[in-house]
Scaffold this active site. Structure first.
Site, short mmCIF file in Angstrom:
data_model
loop_
_atom_site.label_atom_id
_atom_site.label_comp_id
_atom_site.label_asym_id
_atom_site.label_seq_id
_atom_site.Cartn_x
_atom_site.Cartn_y
_atom_site.Cartn_z
N GLY A 1 -0.52 -5.23 0.76
CA GLY A 1 -1.73 -4.94 -0.01
C GLY A 1 -1.84 -5.78 -1.29
O GLY A 1 -2.95 -6.04 -1.76
N GLY B 1 0.83 -1.19 0.00
CA GLY B 1 0.00 0.00 0.00
C GLY B 1 0.87 1.25 0.00
O GLY B 1 2.10 1.17 0.07
N GLU C 1 5.27 -6.42 7.31
CA GLU C 1 4.85 -5.22 8.06
C GLU C 1 5.54 -5.06 9.42
O GLU C 1 5.60 -3.94 9.93
CB GLU C 1 3.33 -5.20 8.25
CG GLU C 1 2.56 -4.87 6.99
CD GLU C 1 2.28 -6.09 6.13
OE1 GLU C 1 2.79 -7.18 6.45
OE2 GLU C 1 1.56 -5.94 5.12
N ASP D 1 -1.89 -7.00 7.77
CA ASP D 1 -3.33 -6.67 7.71
C ASP D 1 -3.92 -7.25 6.42
O ASP D 1 -3.60 -8.38 6.08
CB ASP D 1 -3.53 -5.15 7.85
CG ASP D 1 -2.95 -4.36 6.69
OD1 ASP D 1 -1.99 -4.83 6.06
OD2 ASP D 1 -3.46 -3.26 6.40
C1 QUE Z 1 7.83 -3.40 4.74
C2 QUE Z 1 6.57 -3.16 4.26
C3 QUE Z 1 6.38 -2.43 3.06
C4 QUE Z 1 7.52 -1.94 2.38
C5 QUE Z 1 8.80 -2.20 2.88
C6 QUE Z 1 8.93 -2.92 4.06
C7 QUE Z 1 5.07 -2.15 2.53
C8 QUE Z 1 5.00 -1.37 1.33
C9 QUE Z 1 6.17 -0.92 0.69
C10 QUE Z 1 6.18 -0.13 -0.52
C11 QUE Z 1 6.93 -0.53 -1.62
C12 QUE Z 1 6.98 0.22 -2.79
C13 QUE Z 1 6.30 1.43 -2.87
C14 QUE Z 1 5.56 1.84 -1.76
C15 QUE Z 1 5.51 1.08 -0.61
O1 QUE Z 1 7.39 -1.22 1.23
O2 QUE Z 1 4.03 -2.57 3.10
O3 QUE Z 1 4.88 3.02 -1.85
O4 QUE Z 1 6.34 2.19 -3.98
O5 QUE Z 1 3.78 -1.07 0.82
O6 QUE Z 1 10.17 -3.18 4.57
O7 QUE Z 1 5.49 -3.62 4.92
#
Ligand code: QUE
Length: 336
Positions: free
Chosen positions: A116, A67, A139, A147
């Protein structure tokens, strides 16, 4: 629609296609993308020309990496709880829509599938993984918890595999995802475009004709240790059992646990145990309540800062050690 759209929808033969199209952000979901997916699923639900839905991610790196947690962190830091509530309410509603969709929904996963992204795929009846698929619920590394219905999903994986994956955030790759119950079919990348085209003509029958014989599960030799260590009642006891195991696998699990938020380990274990007895709908409702309490903990903003914003991968957790997490503080997150 133009290729600028972050969600591209189309119809081909008897299938409706959804392309998550934000490849530079690893197809991470923001609110407009969630809304586009929800709207098209609503339209196709009653469209007699659409027999099935196929969802894919653009580019060869990710199905969907999660997400828009950067925006969620900004909302949290500016006290805009309404923005976070809006995002999670619509995301979890979409997860439930996918889980209960009256037509076959097929996710083709060729790359990262985290958080997500799992919510847009694993609740569906058909999930095809290539050898490049990488499933994870990471997470705890950002001071949050698994979640998108993962508190329902993970406790239903074989043995304590889900507890292991949800606490450590470690990745399950390729055919292993089928063995773990995260994917249902294994199709190599070189045959995925063929499968995708065949789905439009032959429907879900194409899944069986395009799957490959599964290689062995790389975690088979660790299944007993996983079940033994991760069935413990507390995070500290899980750590004790891993320390006593003295295997390379246990060392890697310990290293992962020592990197993530100690507080998040505690609230995640508790949420996963509670999820055993909940329906998906109940689990999503309970997760929604838990987003409000856990995001207010300093580890969330700090974890997103360290892993996603600054990318220094050096979060300053509060407290810093697993043994120093106060059970009273964790209890309070689940009250009411
Ligand atoms: C742990 C996570 C997430 C993460 C890195 C973590 C996560 C997540 C993102 C993410 C990746 C690329 C994107 C962005 C978010 O990275 O839940 O906006 O462009 O969404 O170590 O839980």
């Amino acid at each position: 629609m133009t290729t600028e759209d972050t969600v591209v929808t189309s119809r081909e033969g008897r299938v409706g296609r959804i392309l998550l199209n934000r490849p530079r952000a690893l197809n991470a979901l923001d609110l407009p993308m969630l809304r586009a997916c929800a709207a098209i699923l609503q339209t196709w639900r009653d469209d007699p020309h659409v027999d099935a839905v196929v969802i894919e991610g653009a580019g060869d790196r990710a199905f969907c990496a999660g997400g828009d947690i950067r925006a969620l962190r900004d909302a949290q830091l500016s006290g805009n709880r309404a923005a976070a509530d809006q995002f999670f309410a619509e995301e979890y509603a979409l997860n439930l829509t996918i889980a209960t969709y009256p037509k076959p929904y097929i996710a083709l996963i060729d790359g990262l599938c985290m958080g997500g992204g799992i919510g847009l795929s694993v609740h569906a009846p058909y999930r095809v993984a290539t050898e490049y698929a990488g499933f994870a619920m990471p997470e705890t590394a950002i001071g949050f918890f698994p979640d998108i219905g993962a508190t329902f999903l993970l406790p239903r994986l074989p043995g304590e595999l889900g507890t292991y994956l949800g606490l450590t955030g470690l990745r399950v790759a390729g055919a292993d995802a089928v063995h773990a119950g995260l994917a249902t079919h294994f199709t190599p990348r070189e045959r995925l475009a063929d499968l995708s085209a065949a789905l439009a003509h032959d429907g879900i029958a194409a899944l069986a004709t395009h799957q490959e014989k599964l290689p062995a599960f790389s975690l088979t030799g660790h299944r007993d240790a996983i079940d033994h260590c991760f069935s413990a009642e507390t995070v500290s006891e899980i750590v004790n059992r891993l320390e006593a195991s003295r295997s390379e696998w246990a060392e890697a699990a310990l290293k992962a646990l020592r990197h993530v938020s100690p507080s998040a380990l505690h609230w995640t274990l508790r949420a996963l145990r509670r999820g055993r007895d909940l329906t998906l709908r109940q689990a999503l409702d309970a997760e929604f309540a838990l987003t409000r309490t856990t995001m207010a903990h300093p580890d969330f903003a700090e974890g997103v800062r360290a892993m996603v914003v600054d990318k220094d991968r050096k979060p300053a957790w509060q407290p810093a050690r697993i043994a120093d997490v106060d059970p009273v503080v964790i209890d309070a997150l689940f009250a009411g």
